[in-house]
Design an enzyme around this catalytic site. Sequence first.
Site, PDB file in Angstrom:
ATOM      1  N   ILE A  76      68.718 -49.012  59.147  1.00 16.98           N
ATOM      2  CA  ILE A  76      69.439 -47.937  59.841  1.00 16.98           C
ATOM      3  C   ILE A  76      69.805 -48.358  61.253  1.00 16.98           C
ATOM      4  O   ILE A  76      70.951 -48.191  61.687  1.00 16.98           O
ATOM      5  CB  ILE A  76      68.599 -46.649  59.840  1.00 16.98           C
ATOM      6  CG1 ILE A  76      68.418 -46.145  58.404  1.00 16.98           C
ATOM      7  CG2 ILE A  76      69.255 -45.571  60.708  1.00 16.98           C
ATOM      8  CD1 ILE A  76      67.357 -45.065  58.254  1.00 16.98           C
ATOM      9  N   THR A 131      65.681 -39.693  64.583  1.00 12.83           N
ATOM     10  CA  THR A 131      65.963 -39.376  63.180  1.00 12.83           C
ATOM     11  C   THR A 131      65.000 -40.135  62.272  1.00 12.83           C
ATOM     12  O   THR A 131      65.297 -40.360  61.096  1.00 12.83           O
ATOM     13  CB  THR A 131      67.410 -39.753  62.817  1.00 12.83           C
ATOM     14  OG1 THR A 131      67.622 -41.141  63.153  1.00 12.83           O
ATOM     15  CG2 THR A 131      68.414 -38.893  63.568  1.00 12.83           C
ATOM     16  N   ARG A 135      60.747 -40.278  61.968  1.00 14.52           N
ATOM     17  CA  ARG A 135      59.685 -39.493  61.352  1.00 14.52           C
ATOM     18  C   ARG A 135      58.991 -38.658  62.411  1.00 14.52           C
ATOM     19  O   ARG A 135      58.823 -39.084  63.548  1.00 14.52           O
ATOM     20  CB  ARG A 135      58.640 -40.400  60.683  1.00 14.52           C
ATOM     21  CG  ARG A 135      59.001 -40.905  59.294  1.00 14.52           C
ATOM     22  CD  ARG A 135      59.096 -39.761  58.286  1.00 14.52           C
ATOM     23  NE  ARG A 135      59.329 -40.229  56.928  1.00 14.52           N
ATOM     24  CZ  ARG A 135      60.536 -40.464  56.416  1.00 14.52           C
ATOM     25  NH1 ARG A 135      61.605 -40.303  57.167  1.00 14.52           N
ATOM     26  NH2 ARG A 135      60.661 -40.862  55.161  1.00 14.52           N
ATOM     27  N   GLU A 148      57.123 -29.586  59.465  1.00 13.94           N
ATOM     28  CA  GLU A 148      58.486 -29.283  59.027  1.00 13.94           C
ATOM     29  C   GLU A 148      58.477 -28.197  57.962  1.00 13.94           C
ATOM     30  O   GLU A 148      57.665 -28.260  57.020  1.00 13.94           O
ATOM     31  CB  GLU A 148      59.150 -30.559  58.485  1.00 13.94           C
ATOM     32  CG  GLU A 148      59.355 -31.603  59.574  1.00 13.94           C
ATOM     33  CD  GLU A 148      59.992 -32.881  59.095  1.00 13.94           C
ATOM     34  OE1 GLU A 148      60.456 -33.659  59.936  1.00 13.94           O
ATOM     35  OE2 GLU A 148      60.030 -33.108  57.863  1.00 13.94           O
ATOM     36  N   HIS A 203      65.455 -32.189  59.299  1.00 12.78           N
ATOM     37  CA  HIS A 203      65.207 -33.412  58.534  1.00 12.78           C
ATOM     38  C   HIS A 203      66.275 -33.599  57.451  1.00 12.78           C
ATOM     39  O   HIS A 203      65.982 -33.809  56.272  1.00 12.78           O
ATOM     40  CB  HIS A 203      63.823 -33.398  57.903  1.00 12.78           C
ATOM     41  CG  HIS A 203      63.295 -34.771  57.595  1.00 12.78           C
ATOM     42  ND1 HIS A 203      61.962 -35.061  57.531  1.00 12.78           N
ATOM     43  CD2 HIS A 203      63.941 -35.942  57.340  1.00 12.78           C
ATOM     44  CE1 HIS A 203      61.787 -36.344  57.243  1.00 12.78           C
ATOM     45  NE2 HIS A 203      62.980 -36.902  57.115  1.00 12.78           N
ATOM     46  N   ILE A 204      67.534 -33.560  57.886  1.00 16.13           N
ATOM     47  CA  ILE A 204      68.650 -33.689  56.950  1.00 16.13           C
ATOM     48  C   ILE A 204      69.506 -34.921  57.218  1.00 16.13           C
ATOM     49  O   ILE A 204      70.529 -35.108  56.560  1.00 16.13           O
ATOM     50  CB  ILE A 204      69.560 -32.439  56.995  1.00 16.13           C
ATOM     51  CG1 ILE A 204      70.151 -32.230  58.405  1.00 16.13           C
ATOM     52  CG2 ILE A 204      68.815 -31.205  56.509  1.00 16.13           C
ATOM     53  CD1 ILE A 204      71.265 -31.204  58.456  1.00 16.13           C
TER      54      ILE A 204
END
Length: 355
Positions: free
Chosen positions: A165, A244, A246, A275, A294-295
């Site tokens: 990422i 983005t 954890r 969450e 968390h999307i």
Amino acid sequence: MTANIKRVAFFERWLDPVAEQMLAGSPDIELSRLSFDDPVEASRAVLRRMHGYQVSTRGDLRGPWLADAALIEACPNLLAVQSTGAGFDVIDLEACTRAGIAVCNQAGSNKEAVAEHTLGLMLALSKRIAVSDKGLRTAAGVDRYAQIGNDIHGTTIGLVGIGHIGRRVAEICSKLFGMQVLACDPYLSGEEVAERGARKVELAELLRESDFVSVHCPRSTETYGMMNRAAFERMKRGAYFICTARGGIVVEDDLAEVIREGVIAGAGIDVFLKEPPPHDHPLLQFDNVIATPHIAGMTHEALREMAASAARQWVALLSGEVPPHLANPEVWPRFADRFESQLGFRPKPLPTTVA
């Protein structure tokens, strides 16, 4: 000749039905669908027979079904577990390794989705998009001169971790926005970081020099609570913080404090320790914090690829192949012994490039 059946269990559903469709093409793999509403002992009895366990996402997981030491001890036939996405914080990696269980993740399968979400948070913060939208909807009048933002072209982004990422974020930022890219990653050399589009620096320099700090490392004992008040105070005044990765990497109360005090300009947060976070969470009280549940990795395309990646790895692993995203390669010799004992043939040796 009767097929040597390999048994894999999962709870409720895959992220996309493509996984079950793909695995249906392997007649020697038997899938068992479990429900979180089933009696615990009934599900445990099924898992005790399994060779593989596909672990649900942390947000979906319920009850005692994390792949932790207790579950592993109760499942003597278990050969492998897989996480749903790139992270494997729902799996006790060390306990699995001790037990001779291979652990796989779906590294890179959602890199485009998370990288784009990261850029979306950066743009929304720097262009004051969320604040302006909220103002138009709730205020009698909005002073547009009070909503002047900043360009990100030519600024500096610091990446805490530059795996799949982070590498994609580096590419987008440098090529599309002409940004300077710094990266802190203790597991890569300067040459390797440069190949991924960034200049390797230590964390202190990254925090000091970056206009945007974006976290892309896994949560581990090494990174848990790493982004705390001391780290935020090293950042530039006027810089933005993005996470983005954890929940747990960021000390959320510390981040709320430095935002309240104006130490940094704002934050974009997709992950929380709990969450979803409660409505009264300190970070949700600021206009200059953009929060999402968390999307970042949840696009239709990413969910399909994560499910397909898991299915491909189950087919490879249970056929005796080395899966492409093996998180604990050191387990392979013991795993191979257990695999041969249970399934009657020995998997291929681990390539030296994977070890």
